[in-house]
Design a protein around this motif. Structure first.
Motif, PDB file in Angstrom:
ATOM      1  N   SER A 256       0.817  -1.206   0.000  1.00  0.00           N
ATOM      2  CA  SER A 256       0.000   0.000   0.000  1.00  0.00           C
ATOM      3  C   SER A 256       0.854   1.261   0.000  1.00  0.00           C
ATOM      4  O   SER A 256       0.598   2.212  -0.756  1.00  0.00           O
ATOM      5  CB  SER A 256      -0.928  -0.006   1.223  1.00  0.00           C
TER       6      SER A 256
ATOM      7  N   LYS B 199      -8.366  -1.044  -1.217  1.00  0.00           N
ATOM      8  CA  LYS B 199      -7.645   0.201  -0.952  1.00  0.00           C
ATOM      9  C   LYS B 199      -7.099   0.828  -2.232  1.00  0.00           C
ATOM     10  O   LYS B 199      -6.926   2.048  -2.313  1.00  0.00           O
ATOM     11  CB  LYS B 199      -6.483  -0.062   0.015  1.00  0.00           C
ATOM     12  N   HIS B 200      -6.812  -0.010  -3.233  1.00  0.00           N
ATOM     13  CA  HIS B 200      -6.213   0.465  -4.487  1.00  0.00           C
ATOM     14  C   HIS B 200      -6.922  -0.208  -5.670  1.00  0.00           C
ATOM     15  O   HIS B 200      -6.313  -1.019  -6.388  1.00  0.00           O
ATOM     16  CB  HIS B 200      -4.714   0.145  -4.514  1.00  0.00           C
TER      17      HIS B 200
END
Length: 257
Positions: free
Chosen positions: A26, A58-59
């Motif tokens: 991350s 998250k991505h």
């Protein structure tokens, strides 16, 4: 969703529930918007897929998950990931890296700086030298050196570490190197060198590859390669050598006609 990235990185995963550091991935993605990760879940039987989905949440644009129904081995997982990325995304460079990040993401991405019109294949090397930190069990290091020396001899090229899991290619050469299935599930790296030799000839292939000593490589966790493979490894090397020598011979005969 953007399909254009400078670099795609394939990460083969088999039962990596406890080996994937979401924080490291991350943090890297937060600072490298031009990079895409393709995690290949190779028929894991633990919660690897759930861990990957958490990271993807998250991505969402920089992480893709390719899930194979059954465990196929590292060679096919990497090949499937390379082909998936080449088909779906526009990138200049593509490579693969072990999920445990024994090679750091930062050092891996630096390897692409060595790729140019001449160098199309660059790979990390675990050379113990002053100024580097290579942490590996001495027993594995010694066994690895024996195997690596043997591989260098059968390839007839001066390469120190064919088996380091940090390799990056130009998109064009990756399309050729990963087109066909590999003979071995674990020694496919050796086949990549043979395929380069077949494509360019031994002398030119050497000029198109570059081995870069890593500054940091830290062994993490247990190897996914079973100890019983120690015997089969030599048989796989024999099969690889025989197959590619046969192909080389056929190519030479065709040129003479």
């Amino acid at each position: 969703m953007s399909t254009s990235f400078n670099t795609s990185i394939v990460i083969p995963c088999y039962n990596e529930e406890n080996g994937i550091s979401n924080a490291e991935y991350s943090n890297f993605l937060n600072n490298n918007s031009e990079v895409l990760f393709c995690f290949v879940n190779d028929g894991s039987t633990d919660d690897t897929l759930a861990v990957l989905k958490t990271l993807k949440d998250k991505h969402p644009t920089q992480i893709h998950i390719l899930s194979l129904k059954k465990n196929s081995g590292k060679a096919e997982a990497v090949r499937a990931g390379i082909q998936y990325c080449n088909f779906n995304f526009k990138h200049q460079y593509i490579g693969y890296l072990d999920a445990d990040l024994a090679t750091t993401l930062e050092e891996f991405i630096d390897l692409r700086n060595f790729l140019d019109e001449e160098i199309v294949f660059c790979f990390g090397s675990r050379i113990r030298k002053i100024g580097s930190i290579i942490e590996r069990q001495n027993s594995r290091f010694l066994i690895g050196r024996i195997i690596a020396t043997f591989i260098s001899n059968i390839l007839d090229i001066k390469v120190y570490d064919t088996q380091c899991g940090a390799k990056i290619f130009t998109r064009e050469i990756s399309e050729q190197l990963f087109q066909k299935e590999f003979i071995s599930k674990w020694l496919f790296d050796v086949e990549l060198f043979y395929r380069m030799i077949l494509l360019f000839g031994r002398e030119k292939a050497i000029q198109k590859m570059l081995e870069i000593p890593l500054k940091l490589w830290v062994e993490k966790g247990d190897s996914k390669v079973k100890l019983s493979y120690g015997v089969k490894l030599w048989f796989d090397l024999y099969k690889i050598r025989q197959e590619y020598k046969k192909i080389e011979k056929n190519i030479s005969q065709c040129k003479l006609k």
